[in-house]
Design an enzyme around this catalytic site. Structure first.
Site, PDB file in Angstrom:
ATOM      1  N   HIS A  75       0.770  -1.167   0.010  1.00  0.00           N
ATOM      2  CA  HIS A  75      -0.136   0.088  -0.028  1.00  0.00           C
ATOM      3  C   HIS A  75       0.744   1.182  -0.112  1.00  0.00           C
ATOM      4  CE1 HIS A  75      -4.157  -1.601   1.462  1.00  0.00           C
ATOM      5  NE2 HIS A  75      -3.523  -2.483   0.471  1.00  0.00           N
ATOM      6  N   TYR A 203      -9.497   5.215   7.180  1.00  0.00           N
ATOM      7  CA  TYR A 203      -9.569   5.218   8.703  1.00  0.00           C
ATOM      8  C   TYR A 203     -10.844   6.583   8.621  1.00  0.00           C
ATOM      9  CZ  TYR A 203      -5.251   3.212   9.905  1.00  0.00           C
ATOM     10  OH  TYR A 203      -4.189   2.217  10.104  1.00  0.00           O
ATOM     11  N   PRO A 295      -4.467   0.403  18.843  1.00  0.00           N
ATOM     12  CA  PRO A 295      -4.333  -0.087  17.447  1.00  0.00           C
ATOM     13  C   PRO A 295      -4.216   0.942  16.264  1.00  0.00           C
ATOM     14  CG  PRO A 295      -6.289  -0.861  18.306  1.00  0.00           C
ATOM     15  CD  PRO A 295      -5.565  -0.211  19.447  1.00  0.00           C
ATOM     16  N   LYS A 299       0.743  -0.345  15.295  1.00  0.00           N
ATOM     17  CA  LYS A 299       2.265  -0.056  15.532  1.00  0.00           C
ATOM     18  C   LYS A 299       2.370  -1.453  16.311  1.00  0.00           C
ATOM     19  CE  LYS A 299       3.548   3.412  13.352  1.00  0.00           C
ATOM     20  NZ  LYS A 299       4.204   2.767  12.022  1.00  0.00           N
ATOM     21  N   TYR A 387       3.631   6.522  10.045  1.00  0.00           N
ATOM     22  CA  TYR A 387       2.569   5.459   9.682  1.00  0.00           C
ATOM     23  C   TYR A 387       3.666   4.436   9.068  1.00  0.00           C
ATOM     24  CZ  TYR A 387      -1.248   2.865   8.558  1.00  0.00           C
ATOM     25  OH  TYR A 387      -2.243   1.826   8.436  1.00  0.00           O
TER      26      TYR A 387
END
Ligand code: FAD
Ligand code: DHB
Length: 397
Positions: A75, A203, A295, A299, A387
């Site tokens: 991704h 998200y 979560p 990570k 990220y």
């Protein structure tokens, strides 16, 4: 009777324990891994799904990345959605890195297979795990299997037994400092037999609560909903889960998820937690045994990989050159990266979830933050850098 000896006794066959055993084997250091659950259980436990670029590199570089490279989904960005409006964070453009969507249980399967193929010892379904003598130079790891007691003399013990394990409790209470924050919500997670409705993770911040669209393969979706931390899953029949996901993820945009059979569901409470120091005598904690992140930043497993990479190198330098410097520095080296990642996970969590006690001011500030972080290139770069993962060797030079 003298006990058999092994250089490193490892408690727990999660990602941390298995990868540590694998990394040690590559530099000729012997280990035994003991695990409370069965092989089928650890290989089927659905948990994390996002591997940072550094985690991908470690697996690939140490010969356990072939299936991940075939089956994992690369991704290059992710979507943040606020009230139905999607904005993309382009990792490649912003920081030149990507993440791999590949289930934690698949990583566990690959590591178990690699260890067994190399003649490694993993003892499943143990009980009565005991750690003794960590303040001396010959600690012992003991356990019971099939009613028979076993013990090994070790040079070192690695506590990789997760948040509910026994290793952390082996460090005297007056030595251990604990930092904790418990969130007033949890995640209801499902695994569904339906193609992911988006090529990238979504998200979603919605006034009814956070939702996340993720995936495990082109046929299997992984979806999460913010819910009360002690939610009774029985109050969420499948139809209610889909209805809520449609509302929170689509947010009135007209776009819809394709619904499918839910094959697994569960509720996870959320906390931030760090125990310091991560070493006491000959015991070293790694992964969830020492720290938990909520979560939202994806990570937890990546932090576990970071810890054991530092630990494997420190043990290698001890055995190869007799130097204890890296072992001495282990806790501080790991904690600097851990706290940076704690901050990111907390930040993502507070930005994306809804809080029952938020004031009207808090709500407007939160919406402004979401707007800023999906508009300003500087802010998007900060999100992307964290990220995809800070460098594995993040820490004091
Ligand atoms: P664990 O995986 O917990 O392994 C510890 C092992 O020790 C277990 O197998 C346990 O059975 C064993 N054990 C415990 N006690 C004993 C004992 N006394 N004797 C012997 N063995 C024992 N992380 C990410 O990086 N990305 C994500 O996208 C992500 N999503 C998540 C989603 C959910 C719903 C959850 C629950 C977690 C998620 N995480 C994520 C976090 C991630 O799963 C954990 O951080 C990771 O499992 C930590 O690995 P570990 O090896 O330290 O611990
Ligand atoms: C997944 C879990 C996460 O916590 C996250 O932030 C992204 C994806 C997952 O399970 O796929």
């Amino acid at each position: 009777m003298t006990q058999p000896h092994v250089q490193v006794g490892i408690v727990g066959a999660g990602p941390a324990g298995l990868l540590l055993s694998h990394l040690l084997d590559l530099v000729g250091i012997s280990s035994v891994v003991i695990e409370a659950r069965s092989r089928a259980h650890v290989e089927g436990r659905i948990r994390a799904g996002v591997l940072e670029q550094g985690t991908v590199d470690v697996l690939r570089d140490t010969g356990v990345g072939a299936r991940m490279d075939r089956e994992g989904l690369l991704h290059h960005g992710t979507i943040l959605k606020v009230a139905g409006e999607a904005r993309r964070i382009d990792f490649q453009d912003l920081v030149g890195k990507s993440v791999m969507v590949y289930g934690q249980h698949e990583v566990v399967k690959d590591l178990v297979a690699a260890r067994l193929a190399a003649g490694g010892e993993i003892v499943f379904e143990v009980s009565d795990t005991r750690i003794d003598g960590i303040e001396g130079d010959a600690p012992t790891l003991s356990w019971t299997q099939d009613g028979v007691q076993h013990a090994r003399r070790c040079d070192f013990i690695a506590g990789c037994d997760g948040f509910h394990g026994v290793s952390r409790a082996a460090i005297p209470a007056d030595v251990l400092r604990v930092y904790e924050r418990v969130y007033p919500f949890g995640w209801l997670g499902i695994l569904a037999r339906t193609p992911p409705a988006s090529e990238e993770l979504i998200y979603a911040h919605h006034e009814r609560g956070f939702a996340l669209l993720s995936m495990r393969s082109p046929e299997i979706s992984r979806l999460y909903l913010q819910c009360p931390p002690d939610e009774d899953i029985a109050t969420w029949p499948d139809a209610r889960i889909w209805e809520e996901l449609q509302v929170r993820l689509a947010g009135g945009s007209g776009w819809r998820l394709e619904e499918g059979e839910i094959v697994q569901k569960g509720v996870t409470a959320m906390r931030s937690f760090v125990a310091e120091p991560m070493r006491h005598g000959r015991l070293f904690l790694a992964g969830d045994a020492a720290h938990i992140v909520p979560p939202t930043g994806a990570k937890g497993m990546n932090l576990a990989v970071g810890d054991v990479r530092v630990l494997a190198r420190a043990l290698e330098s001890y055995y190869a050159r007799g130097s204890e410097a890296a072992l001495e520095a282990y806790s501080d080296t790991c904690l600097r990266r851990i706290w940076t990642v704690q901050r990111f996970s907390w930040w993502m969590t507070q930005m994306l979830h809804t809080f029952d006690d938020a004031s009207p001011f808090d709500r407007r500030r939160q919406l402004a933050e979401l707007d800023y972080v999906t508009t300003s290139r500087a802010a998007m770069t900060t999100l992307a850098e964290n990220y995809v993962g800070l460098p594995m060797d993040w820490g004091p030079a």
